[in-house]
Design an enzyme around this catalytic site. Structure first.
Site, PDB file in Angstrom:
ATOM      1  N   GLN A   1     -10.769  32.899  37.431  1.00 49.11           N
ATOM      2  CA  GLN A   1     -10.576  31.647  38.169  1.00 49.11           C
ATOM      3  C   GLN A   1     -11.826  30.781  38.108  1.00 49.11           C
ATOM      4  OE1 GLN A   1      -9.129  32.643  42.079  1.00 49.11           O
ATOM      5  NE2 GLN A   1      -7.132  33.263  41.301  1.00 49.11           N
TER       6      GLN A   1
ATOM      7  N   ASP B   1      -5.200  42.903  39.700  1.00 53.82           N
ATOM      8  CA  ASP B   1      -4.052  42.716  40.601  1.00 53.82           C
ATOM      9  C   ASP B   1      -3.169  43.961  40.689  1.00 53.82           C
ATOM     10  OD1 ASP B   1      -4.946  40.184  41.144  1.00 53.82           O
ATOM     11  OD2 ASP B   1      -3.632  39.198  39.693  1.00 53.82           O
TER      12      ASP B   1
ATOM     13  N   SER C   1     -14.659  36.671  36.964  1.00 53.33           N
ATOM     14  CA  SER C   1     -13.513  36.005  37.575  1.00 53.33           C
ATOM     15  C   SER C   1     -12.952  34.951  36.640  1.00 53.33           C
ATOM     16  CB  SER C   1     -13.930  35.353  38.900  1.00 53.33           C
ATOM     17  OG  SER C   1     -12.986  34.362  39.264  1.00 53.33           O
TER      18      SER C   1
ATOM     19  N   ARG D   1      -7.936  43.778  50.063  1.00 54.54           N
ATOM     20  CA  ARG D   1      -6.979  44.754  49.511  1.00 54.54           C
ATOM     21  C   ARG D   1      -7.492  46.192  49.568  1.00 54.54           C
ATOM     22  NH1 ARG D   1      -4.263  41.151  44.657  1.00 54.54           N
ATOM     23  NH2 ARG D   1      -2.890  40.021  46.075  1.00 54.54           N
TER      24      ARG D   1
ATOM     25  N   ARG E   1     -10.658  32.255  51.912  1.00 57.47           N
ATOM     26  CA  ARG E   1     -11.178  32.818  50.656  1.00 57.47           C
ATOM     27  C   ARG E   1     -12.404  32.048  50.165  1.00 57.47           C
ATOM     28  NH1 ARG E   1      -6.356  34.232  46.763  1.00 57.47           N
ATOM     29  NH2 ARG E   1      -8.045  35.383  45.756  1.00 57.47           N
TER      30      ARG E   1
HETATM   31  C1  S3P Z   1      -6.220  34.901  38.270  1.00 56.82           C
HETATM   32  C2  S3P Z   1      -7.378  35.598  38.217  1.00 56.82           C
HETATM   33  C3  S3P Z   1      -7.683  36.745  39.098  1.00 56.82           C
HETATM   34  C4  S3P Z   1      -6.402  37.309  39.718  1.00 56.82           C
HETATM   35  C5  S3P Z   1      -5.510  36.245  40.261  1.00 56.82           C
HETATM   36  C6  S3P Z   1      -5.104  35.285  39.160  1.00 56.82           C
HETATM   37  C7  S3P Z   1      -6.045  33.734  37.378  1.00 56.82           C
HETATM   38  O1  S3P Z   1      -8.523  36.290  40.141  1.00 56.82           O
HETATM   39  O2  S3P Z   1      -6.739  38.226  40.750  1.00 56.82           O
HETATM   40  O3  S3P Z   1      -4.349  36.810  40.824  1.00 56.82           O
HETATM   41  O4  S3P Z   1      -4.926  33.218  37.252  1.00 56.82           O
HETATM   42  O5  S3P Z   1      -7.055  33.310  36.774  1.00 56.82           O
HETATM   43  P1  S3P Z   1     -10.130  36.228  39.959  1.00 56.82           P
HETATM   44  O6  S3P Z   1     -10.394  35.450  38.754  1.00 56.82           O
HETATM   45  O7  S3P Z   1     -10.624  35.489  41.168  1.00 56.82           O
HETATM   46  O8  S3P Z   1     -10.572  37.666  39.916  1.00 56.82           O
END
Ligand code: S3P
Length: 437
Positions: free
Chosen positions: A169, A320, A167, A351, A122
């Site tokens: 994350q 998700d 994102s 996906r 990833r």
């Molecule tokens: C998440 C953010 C999303 C999501 C992942 C959990 C998180 O990813 O798809 O399952 O906990 O911040 P991205 O921020 O990479 O889109």
């Protein structure tokens, strides 16, 4: 469990609580490990992903134990961390790896994070880039900008960073790095994404300014040493509840109730999508937890669905759940279109490809597009063996579709479900009866 055979369900009736929210569990594991004092986490998701994050924090100094009632007790380190002295295995978890990299980048420690084959394929440049701009030393040891990741933590600078993709994350990695900064860290997101990090920090009294898609964190190393401990009641994971909400909505005569599920408005666009598709939903907010993360009860009654389009700013809010939108679309009248969702290609699996290949095998009418898919509803033949693509959400979404297939469906390599929903098969049996053979 290596493979599973799912038969068709007549109708689903009943209620349950789903396990704790995965995103929130990762974040409270990290922040209560840094707090001063002892926190209790109830409803913490004891799945492989979140336990890996707890083990990582324990390896860096937090004291973690399990209480008799199943709650997790975390004695925080008072804002200090030690080098773990071993490689930290984040398993399958993008959230664990990306958020922890951000968090550790500002501590004077050496750490290496690794994971399974899916995680090590990833993209990690998306967090390396802003962290480098903050002065961090973050090396990507894999090919093509992937992990393992080596962090040589040190002093970080303030930053204003506009996220190249929506994102949570990336946003959270920068905000967590900002905790070690002496000064302002500003993140601007192109679309609103889940805001659990901001809510948890705010609940801890940490000063954040949030103005739409701009978040400013007032970093201060002394404040980091004085994060308060507290008790966290982790809500049920809306993304886990989503399997049952969609399964019931697709099945006339069904009625399913999910209690104490997280209803964060940045996570629940699926409810609006299901309503557009004609689903009968009832949503009741709980009085408790509202200061931090709203929870509530959702009841869905099954009926016939019609197709819809999901695109634009709705996408990050149900990123998700998009495999489930395809599943609902497969039995809905007319076309269901998902667009602007190219991020799906860099999840635990690609996906878009894994949903389209499996729907095609199931006998559904599906068209793969670069940034999404189109599904035309109709009968679901089944009677096939599907690949899991080692992706928990693909297994669970395809199990929901299998409940509607004319013939039973085998899904291979389903152990990955334990990364987010360890009791999924029991809950499927509870709601649908003997459908697993
Ligand atoms: C998440 C953010 C999303 C999501 C992942 C959990 C998180 O990813 O798809 O399952 O906990 O911040 P991205 O921020 O990479 O889109």
């Amino acid at each position: 469990m290596q493979k599973v055979r799912v038969g068709s369900a007549e109708r689903m009736r009943g209620g349950l609580r789903v396990p704790g929210d995965k995103s929130i569990s990762h974040r409270v594991a990290m922040l209560s490990s840094l707090a001063t004092g002892t926190s209790t986490l109830s409803g913490f998701l004891k799945s492989e992903d979140c336990l890996n994050t707890l083990y990582a924090m324990a390896a860096m100094g937090a004291h973690v134990s399990e209480l008799k009632g199943g709650e997790i007790r975390v004695e925080g380190t008072g804002g200090v961390l030690r080098s773990p002295g071993k490689v930290l295995d984040m398993g399958n978890s993008g959230t664990g790896m990306r958020l922890l990299t951000g968090l550790l980048a500002g501590f004077p420690i050496e750490a290496e994070l690794t994971g399974d084959r899916s995680l090590l394929s990833r993209p990690m440049k998306r967090i390396q880039h802003p962290l480098h701009e903050m002065g961090a030393s973050v090396a990507l040891l894999g090919a093509n900008g992937c992990g393992p990741i080596r962090i040589s933590g040190g002093r970080l600078h303030p930053i204003t960073y506009t996220l190249p993709v929506a994102s949570a994350q990336i946003k959270s990695a920068v905000l967590l790095a900002g905790l070690s900064v002496d000064g302002e860290v500003c993140v601007i997101e192109p679309e609103e994404t889940r805001d659990h990090t901001e809510r948890i920090l705010t609940a801890l009294g940490y000063p954040l300014e949030i103005n739409g898609r701009t978040i400013i964190l007032h970093g201060n190393p002394d404040r980091l040493k004085n994060l308060p401990a507290r008790d966290w009641k982790v809500p049920g994971d809306f993304s886990s509840a989503a399997f049952w909400l969609v399964a019931a909505a697709m099945t006339p005569g069904s009625e399913v109730t999910i209690e104490r599920v997280g209803l964060n408005p940045r996570r629940t666009a699926l409810l609006r999508v299901l309503e557009r598709m004609g689903a009968d939903l009832q949503i009741r907010a709980d009085a408790e937890n509202a200061d931090w993360e709203q929870t509530g009860t959702v009841t869905v009654k099954g009926g016939s669905l019609r197709g819809t389009t999901v695109c634009g700013k709705e996408i990050p809010n149900l990123i998700d759940e998009l495999p489930l939108v395809a599943v609902a679309g497969a039995v809905a009248e007319g076309e269901t279109i998902v667009a602007d969702a190219a991020e799906l290609r860099v999840k635990e699996s690609d996906r878009i490809a894994s949903v389209c290949r499996n729907l095609d095998l199931m006998g559904c009418n599906v068209e793969e597009r670069q940034d999404g898919f189109m599904v035309r509803g109709g009968p679901v033949a089944g009677g096939v063996t599907l690949q899991s693509y080692m992706d928990h959400r693909i297994v669970m979404a395809m199990s929901v579709l299998a409940l509607h297939a004319a013939k039973p469906v085998v899904i291979e390599d389903v152990a990955c479900v334990a990364t987010s929903y360890p009791t999924f098969w029991q809950d499927l049996e509870t709601l649908c009866g003997n459908v697993i053979g």
